[in-house]
Write an enzyme that holds these catalytic residues in place. Structure first.
Site, mmCIF file in Angstrom:
data_model
loop_
_atom_site.group_PDB
_atom_site.id
_atom_site.type_symbol
_atom_site.label_atom_id
_atom_site.label_comp_id
_atom_site.label_asym_id
_atom_site.label_seq_id
_atom_site.Cartn_x
_atom_site.Cartn_y
_atom_site.Cartn_z
ATOM 1 N N ARG A 1 -30.954 -14.539 -26.613
ATOM 2 C CA ARG A 1 -29.974 -15.468 -26.040
ATOM 3 C C ARG A 1 -29.341 -14.935 -24.767
ATOM 4 N NH1 ARG A 1 -27.394 -16.380 -31.997
ATOM 5 N NH2 ARG A 1 -28.504 -18.276 -32.590
ATOM 6 N N LYS B 1 -35.809 -9.400 -44.586
ATOM 7 C CA LYS B 1 -34.877 -9.627 -45.686
ATOM 8 C C LYS B 1 -33.471 -9.770 -45.094
ATOM 9 C CE LYS B 1 -33.372 -5.065 -47.306
ATOM 10 N NZ LYS B 1 -31.937 -5.334 -47.400
ATOM 11 N N GLU C 1 -27.467 6.751 -50.965
ATOM 12 C CA GLU C 1 -27.177 6.894 -49.540
ATOM 13 C C GLU C 1 -25.854 7.617 -49.364
ATOM 14 O OE1 GLU C 1 -27.801 3.323 -47.077
ATOM 15 O OE2 GLU C 1 -28.327 2.308 -48.936
ATOM 16 N N ASP D 1 -28.693 -6.258 -51.908
ATOM 17 C CA ASP D 1 -29.174 -5.530 -50.741
ATOM 18 C C ASP D 1 -30.283 -4.549 -51.072
ATOM 19 O OD1 ASP D 1 -29.107 -4.785 -47.994
ATOM 20 O OD2 ASP D 1 -27.926 -3.014 -48.486
ATOM 21 N N HIS E 1 -35.980 -3.872 -52.907
ATOM 22 C CA HIS E 1 -36.606 -2.552 -52.836
ATOM 23 C C HIS E 1 -36.922 -1.964 -54.217
ATOM 24 C CE1 HIS E 1 -35.699 -2.903 -48.713
ATOM 25 N NE2 HIS E 1 -34.495 -2.380 -48.718
ATOM 26 N N LYS F 1 -23.900 3.633 -52.338
ATOM 27 C CA LYS F 1 -23.472 4.140 -51.032
ATOM 28 C C LYS F 1 -22.394 5.199 -51.218
ATOM 29 C CE LYS F 1 -24.700 0.220 -48.121
ATOM 30 N NZ LYS F 1 -25.588 1.032 -47.266
#
Length: 517
Positions: free
Chosen positions: A69, A177, A245, A264, A269, A369
């Site tokens: 854009r 995804k 993570e 997520d 996964h 996380k």
């Protein structure tokens, strides 16, 4: 599909079969990236294409067309991409390789909802076909927000950029995804895409399937006769799949706060990894044969009621703490996150695959996380020996564990028990280990390199089929429904720890414990 290429030494009849894992150059084509100025393109897609070019795996007749854009010149976009390749590519920049690739990079400015953008793009691609010999072959990569997936494909269809089955040239669409927000939205997206595209034109990408160790699970199981006979409930006690993570939101707050870790990470996964670990031998290393077996696993996963799902899961949200020596804020203190957010940053599930091979074997999945370590792995815990022959002065140190390390330090290790040399009566676990970087002298290619190459070759083995996506959503929906009715006392784990205490209880109730990677 028939593919034509005068530059490719393979005739159409000699096209490599799907799943053949060929390292030949793909046929001439143009890769069109919608969202070329975005983070995904700069961190993953373009560095992967550069590394393929450095390895000689980009067609000689090739073009990269970015659609965005922002009003940018082609010199500006090339300079911007050069900077990202230097920062994120697996390989350092070779000026000759970059110069050759940069000469084939083009930029098309326009709004994604404007039909004129696509009509002008069609004209531009025809000019590129004429000047670079890309023969009308197209890969359209949707590196855009999910709400633009279907509108963009519809515009491509209206502009006659999607070819019917018997055209000599081909067109393929890569969809990133998340593929839907729940089962209903995934079905709607599949249905909408199917109105414009054939299934063999849709490449639903999951970058975990491009990781070397995930691919090697098939080889490990089906090319080594010593493992497959014990790959069942008779010998395996349980399986743990971990994706941890150390990072927090890292610029993904707006998306993550709507999604949570279950959507997520787990729905795509981890369930994909589970399906590869648990699948039956396919009749061939062919895209549909492999995906047929994965689908059977997903459909065999026990479907819980919301109450059962609640009893077989734990969710969490991190509070302030220390990660890798740095003090970090809690999730609710992250910029842009509500101070009362009920979004989970940690999820642990206990699943069962109700078939002959895996009867009674629990699969424990966890993702989180702000955990102490970045690691993704599969740990296959074998059963204890049936009778301990050794005297009590030689304490047993545990059963065998096979670990498939997906990231980092991709490789495989096997823990066995051995006696310490000498007169001692002590036993000690010994780890037999294989690492790709050590054995083969180089780190494996990035997942996006492999997947982009497969798209250009027309190999969909490592991409999700429509029925796989919907089956995975069917597995997680009871957990989403159960959690939507619960108001947890968040935060319930400190950043830098291995998650909420209740996650340990999930295994402790079965007489087991989480492996510490």
């Amino acid at each position: 599909m028939t593919e034509r290429s005068s530059a490719n030494p393979l005739k159409p009849a000699e096209k490599q079969p799907s799943g053949a894992r060929s390292r030949i150059q793909p046929p001439p084509c143009a890769v069109v990236v919608f969202g070329i100025t975005g983070d995904l393109a700069h961190r993953k897609i373009i560095p992967a294409l550069y590394s393929l070019a450095a390895d000689g795996l980009i067609p000689d007749r090739f073009a990269l067309v970015g659609v965005g854009r922002r009003a940018l010149s082609e010199e500006e976009i090339r300079n911007s991409l050069h900077s990202s390749v230097g920062r994120y590519a697996r390989r350092s920049i070779d000026p000759r390789v970059w110069s050759n690739l940069a000469s084939k990079i083009f930029y098309h400015h326009g709004n994604f909802d404007d039909p004129n953008t696509y009509n002008l793009l069609r004209q531009r691609l025809k000019q590129i076909d004429s000047s670079l010999g890309t023969e009308g072959n197209r890969v359209f990569y949707l590196a855009t927000p999910p709400d633009l997936f279907l509108p963009t494909v519809r515009q491509l269809g209206r502009a006659n950029l999607i070819y019917p089955r018997f055209e000599p040239s081909w067109s393929r669409v890569v969809v990133e995804k998340p593929f839907g927000h729940d089962l209903d939205s995934a079905r709607q997206l599949n249905s909408g895409l199917a109105q414009i595209l054939r299934e063999d034109q849709i490449y639903r990408i999951d970058h975990y399937l491009g990781k070397e160790t995930v691919q090697n699970i098939l080889v490990f199981r089906f090319a080594n006769s010593i493992f497959e006979p014990v790959w069942n409930h008779t010998y395996i006690d349980h399986v743990q799949i971990t994706a941890s993570e150390t990072l927090g939101m890292e610029g993904r707050r707006a998306f993550f706060d709507r999604a949570g870790i279950l959507r997520d990470m787990v729905q795509n996964h981890l369930l994909q990894i589970l399906s590869i670990v648990a699948m039956e031998p396919p009749i061939a290393l062919d895209a549909n044969a492999v995906r047929d077996e994965k689908l059977k696993v997903l459909r065999a996963i026990r479907k819980f009621s919301p109450a059962e799902a609640s009893a077989n899961s734990v969710r969490g949200q991190y509070g302030p703490g220390w990660v890798e020596g740095q003090k970090v804020v809690g999730y609710r203190e992250e910029e842009g996150v509500s101070p009362t957010s009920n979004t989970e940053t940690y999820a642990a599930l206990k699943l069962y695959v109700d078939n002959w091979r895996w009867s009674g074997v629990p699969f424990y999945l966890r993702a989180g996380k702000r955990l102490p370590k970045r690691v993704t792995e599969v740990a296959i815990q074998f059963r204890e020996v049936p009778h301990l022959l050794f005297p009590k002065t030689m304490p047993y140190v545990g059963s065998n564990v096979l670990v498939l390390r997906i990231q980092p330090d991709e490789g495989i290790s096997l823990r066995i028990t051995s006696k310490i040399p000498g007169s001692s009566d002590r036993l000690q676990p010994v780890r037999m280990e294989f690492r790709y970087g050590t054995v083969f002298g180089a780190d494996p290619p990035d997942a996006y390199e492999r997947l982009l190459l497969d798209v250009m070759l027309g190999d969909s083995t490592l991409f999700n089929r429509a029925d796989e996506v919907e089956a995975a959503w069917e597995v997680v929906m009871p957990f989403l429904e159960a959690w939507s009715e619960q108001k947890e006392e968040f935060p319930n784990y400190e950043a830098g720890t291995w998650g909420p205490a209740h996650a340990d209880d999930l295994l402790r109730a079965d007489g087991r414990s989480w492996r510490r990677p």
